[in-house]
Design an enzyme around this catalytic site. Sequence first.
Site, PDB file in Angstrom:
ATOM      1  CB  SER A   1      -0.894  -0.064   1.398  1.00 50.10           C
ATOM      2  OG  SER A   1      -1.821  -1.105   1.232  1.00 50.10           O
TER       3      SER A   1
HETATM    4  N1  SAH Z   1      -1.197  -4.311   3.911  1.00 45.00           N
HETATM    5  C1  SAH Z   1      -0.623  -4.639   2.730  1.00 45.00           C
HETATM    6  C2  SAH Z   1      -1.034  -4.536   1.429  1.00 45.00           C
HETATM    7  C3  SAH Z   1      -1.775  -5.610   0.985  1.00 45.00           C
HETATM    8  S1  SAH Z   1      -2.419  -5.669  -0.493  1.00 45.00           S
HETATM    9  C4  SAH Z   1       1.054  -4.055   2.881  1.00 45.00           C
HETATM   10  O1  SAH Z   1       1.150  -3.179   3.531  1.00 45.00           O
HETATM   11  O2  SAH Z   1       2.057  -4.469   1.880  1.00 45.00           O
HETATM   12  C5  SAH Z   1      -4.057  -6.676   0.099  1.00 45.00           C
HETATM   13  C6  SAH Z   1      -3.728  -8.186   0.325  1.00 45.00           C
HETATM   14  O3  SAH Z   1      -4.854  -8.701   0.899  1.00 45.00           O
HETATM   15  C7  SAH Z   1      -3.090  -9.033  -0.699  1.00 45.00           C
HETATM   16  O4  SAH Z   1      -1.803  -9.271  -0.285  1.00 45.00           O
HETATM   17  C8  SAH Z   1      -4.100  -9.902  -0.829  1.00 45.00           C
HETATM   18  O5  SAH Z   1      -3.316 -11.358  -1.203  1.00 45.00           O
HETATM   19  C9  SAH Z   1      -4.461 -10.047   0.468  1.00 45.00           C
HETATM   20  N2  SAH Z   1      -6.113 -10.890   0.635  1.00 45.00           N
HETATM   21  C10 SAH Z   1      -7.024 -10.577  -0.151  1.00 45.00           C
HETATM   22  N3  SAH Z   1      -7.999 -11.460   0.348  1.00 45.00           N
HETATM   23  C11 SAH Z   1      -7.461 -11.941   1.341  1.00 45.00           C
HETATM   24  C12 SAH Z   1      -8.190 -12.873   2.472  1.00 45.00           C
HETATM   25  N4  SAH Z   1      -9.608 -13.258   2.553  1.00 45.00           N
HETATM   26  N5  SAH Z   1      -7.669 -12.971   3.625  1.00 45.00           N
HETATM   27  C13 SAH Z   1      -6.214 -12.663   3.714  1.00 45.00           C
HETATM   28  N6  SAH Z   1      -5.463 -11.945   2.627  1.00 45.00           N
HETATM   29  C14 SAH Z   1      -6.419 -11.319   1.780  1.00 45.00           C
END
Ligand code: SAH
Length: 233
Positions: free
Chosen positions: A52
Amino acid sequence: MVAHDLAARDIHDERVLAAMESVPREHFVPEDLVDAAYEDRPLPIGAGQTISQPYIVALMAQEARIGAADRVLEVGTGSGYGAAVLGRLAAEVWTVERHEDLARRAREALEATGAGNVHVDVGDGSLGAPDSAPFDAIVVTAAAPAVPDALVAQLADGGRLVIPIGPDGHAQELVRVTVRGEHSERAHLCDVRFVPLIGAEGFGRIHPGQQRRDGDESGPDGPRTDPGTPPEP
Ligand code: SAH
């Protein structure tokens, strides 16, 4: 970055600014993108996902009103960067990622940056982490079609859930749900764009005849790889 992209906008919580200052973002981005680690934008991290944008990480942490004694759940570990920031603000953090590969790399980066109070689990975070509940705050970094009941149920009294909601996978709003006794109140924070939450309480349905490859994050309207983009101020 902290002064220019965060403090100059609406990030005013001193503890959040200090946490953002102290986490080395270059540990959480792929090697070939290290030069861009301190630009205020999301970056690709593999598996069709992104780390993010710093501003949105700070905004979510600020709006979750995290105290030093809090137990916090993050859904969507991705690179682990957001979890590292939450780890500097809270007593203990659990973070859940559905991609095993990303979870493993996030664990390594968190270890390398001394985030000993952050636990990374693999699974469907749309159902929360019932074994570690209740939480004082839950931060979800992927957009859900509606506020997941399972997450609200895992909040302590007074607990805050910060989550992007986008019923049609397009227009998304960041909301905060606060639980008080039997009631909960919902506040609109701002408009955002996140990748979809894929899971039982996310965009989980696979229609008959339709196949989804692992790593294909297609929401109802196709792939989205731009989490953490707020509207221009
Ligand atoms: N917080 C992260 C940004 C993540 S992007 C950072 O700082 O880098 C969103 C993430 O959510 C992705 O890696 C995706 O694989 C994950 N995601 C999507 N659906 C999910 C679920 N049901 N449970 C766990 N992770 C999930």
